[in-house]
Design a protein around this motif. Sequence first.
Motif, PDB file in Angstrom:
ATOM      1  N   VAL A  62       0.861  -1.181   0.000  1.00 30.48           N
ATOM      2  CA  VAL A  62       0.000   0.000   0.000  1.00 30.48           C
ATOM      3  C   VAL A  62       0.899   1.233   0.000  1.00 30.48           C
ATOM      4  O   VAL A  62       1.884   1.294   0.739  1.00 30.48           O
ATOM      5  N   VAL A  63       0.559   2.181  -0.859  1.00 31.10           N
ATOM      6  CA  VAL A  63       1.274   3.459  -0.907  1.00 31.10           C
ATOM      7  C   VAL A  63       0.268   4.565  -0.613  1.00 31.10           C
ATOM      8  O   VAL A  63      -0.767   4.657  -1.277  1.00 31.10           O
ATOM      9  N   ASN A  64       0.569   5.391   0.377  1.00 32.41           N
ATOM     10  CA  ASN A  64      -0.334   6.482   0.750  1.00 32.41           C
ATOM     11  C   ASN A  64       0.329   7.819   0.461  1.00 32.41           C
ATOM     12  O   ASN A  64       1.244   8.246   1.163  1.00 32.41           O
ATOM     13  N   ARG A 106       2.615  -6.635   2.795  1.00 28.07           N
ATOM     14  CA  ARG A 106       3.977  -6.730   3.335  1.00 28.07           C
ATOM     15  C   ARG A 106       4.528  -5.363   3.717  1.00 28.07           C
ATOM     16  O   ARG A 106       5.365  -5.257   4.616  1.00 28.07           O
ATOM     17  N   VAL A 107       4.088  -4.313   2.989  1.00 30.05           N
ATOM     18  CA  VAL A 107       4.717  -3.012   3.191  1.00 30.05           C
ATOM     19  C   VAL A 107       3.711  -1.887   3.008  1.00 30.05           C
ATOM     20  O   VAL A 107       2.807  -1.967   2.171  1.00 30.05           O
ATOM     21  N   LEU A 108       3.877  -0.851   3.802  1.00 28.19           N
ATOM     22  CA  LEU A 108       3.174   0.419   3.637  1.00 28.19           C
ATOM     23  C   LEU A 108       4.224   1.502   3.442  1.00 28.19           C
ATOM     24  O   LEU A 108       5.087   1.701   4.301  1.00 28.19           O
ATOM     25  N   VAL A 109       4.174   2.160   2.292  1.00 27.37           N
ATOM     26  CA  VAL A 109       5.011   3.344   2.072  1.00 27.37           C
ATOM     27  C   VAL A 109       4.108   4.549   2.243  1.00 27.37           C
ATOM     28  O   VAL A 109       3.170   4.749   1.464  1.00 27.37           O
ATOM     29  N   ASN A 110       4.374   5.315   3.270  1.00 27.26           N
ATOM     30  CA  ASN A 110       3.495   6.437   3.611  1.00 27.26           C
ATOM     31  C   ASN A 110       4.173   7.759   3.294  1.00 27.26           C
ATOM     32  O   ASN A 110       5.355   7.958   3.577  1.00 27.26           O
ATOM     33  N   GLY A 154       2.885  -5.450  12.384  1.00 24.61           N
ATOM     34  CA  GLY A 154       3.996  -6.152  11.732  1.00 24.61           C
ATOM     35  C   GLY A 154       4.190  -5.809  10.274  1.00 24.61           C
ATOM     36  O   GLY A 154       4.975  -6.474   9.588  1.00 24.61           O
ATOM     37  N   VAL A 155       3.508  -4.764   9.792  1.00 22.68           N
ATOM     38  CA  VAL A 155       3.678  -4.347   8.403  1.00 22.68           C
ATOM     39  C   VAL A 155       4.911  -3.446   8.307  1.00 22.68           C
ATOM     40  O   VAL A 155       5.021  -2.456   9.040  1.00 22.68           O
ATOM     41  N   ARG A 156       5.834  -3.814   7.432  1.00 22.66           N
ATOM     42  CA  ARG A 156       7.007  -2.963   7.224  1.00 22.66           C
ATOM     43  C   ARG A 156       6.531  -1.596   6.727  1.00 22.66           C
ATOM     44  O   ARG A 156       5.799  -1.505   5.749  1.00 22.66           O
TER      45      ARG A 156
END
Length: 297
Positions: A62-64, A106-110, A154-156
């Motif tokens: 997910v990218v926010n 697996r990952v959130l880029v915020n 636990g999401v990177r």
Amino acid sequence: MRRIAVAGASGLIGNALVRSLTADGHEVRRLVRRAARGPQEVCWDPEREYVDAAGLAGCDAVVNLAGAGVGDRRWSEAYKKRIHDSRVLGTRALARAVAALDEPPRVLVNGSAMGIYGETGERIADEDAPPGRGFLPELCVEWEAAAAPAEEAGVRTAFARTGLVVARQGGAWGRLFPLFKAGLGGRMGDGRQYWSYIALHDEVAAIRHLLDRDDLSGPFNLTAPEPLTNREITEAMGRVLGRPTVFAVPAPVLRTVLGEMAGDVLGSARVVPRRLLESGFRFAYPGIDDAIRAALA
């Protein structure tokens, strides 16, 4: 192929990111502020902290990048609230939705911003520098903290502390290009304040770098390696565009026209991407002349 949800997909950076991801065969789900019109859209309302979490099921990442434009208008108290809520409440809603999934991504880029450091003057600020004081630094601290539910699940989680994006389509440079092309460009204030910039191409590449590297989390400054002063950037704009840069906007005029936002134009942000460089990321357009040419290409 990966399935990636993107909030803020219609913005300058989000639109370019979606184009890059889809060109490489990835499936993108856009978060939209209306009823979803198919499986490639996810309904959400950031200010009301609502996300249709079912639409995020099966996403690898997910990218926010969502948020009301900081430079879109003069800062009234009402608009400052909108800037705040669109980022903080939206991030919190998305982080909670991600954390509630049976199989979270697996990952959130915020999104975040170099504004977290506030006024740095001549001092160089890397990711270890403390937050500054004022509306934008305090907003950025709260913005990043709002992603805590995803981190705790636990999401990177990585934070993209973006600088001034060099692009024709929007942002600060979207307003500068027409002025400089018309021969009306010039330094702002005394021109000694540092501007930390990044080419749009490198911004997208850096976000994808954060998506792809499982060992990267926490804050990353998304700025070119060498910040330049406003005077140096003004000279580069004139050099690349072949236009005079004799006009200067005095600081009192900027304060009258822009109000509180003038502090960001006249303030100095000497921000460097230490962690991004240490991770092996390579800039395609590290210099301002090449970044400007890339935006015009």
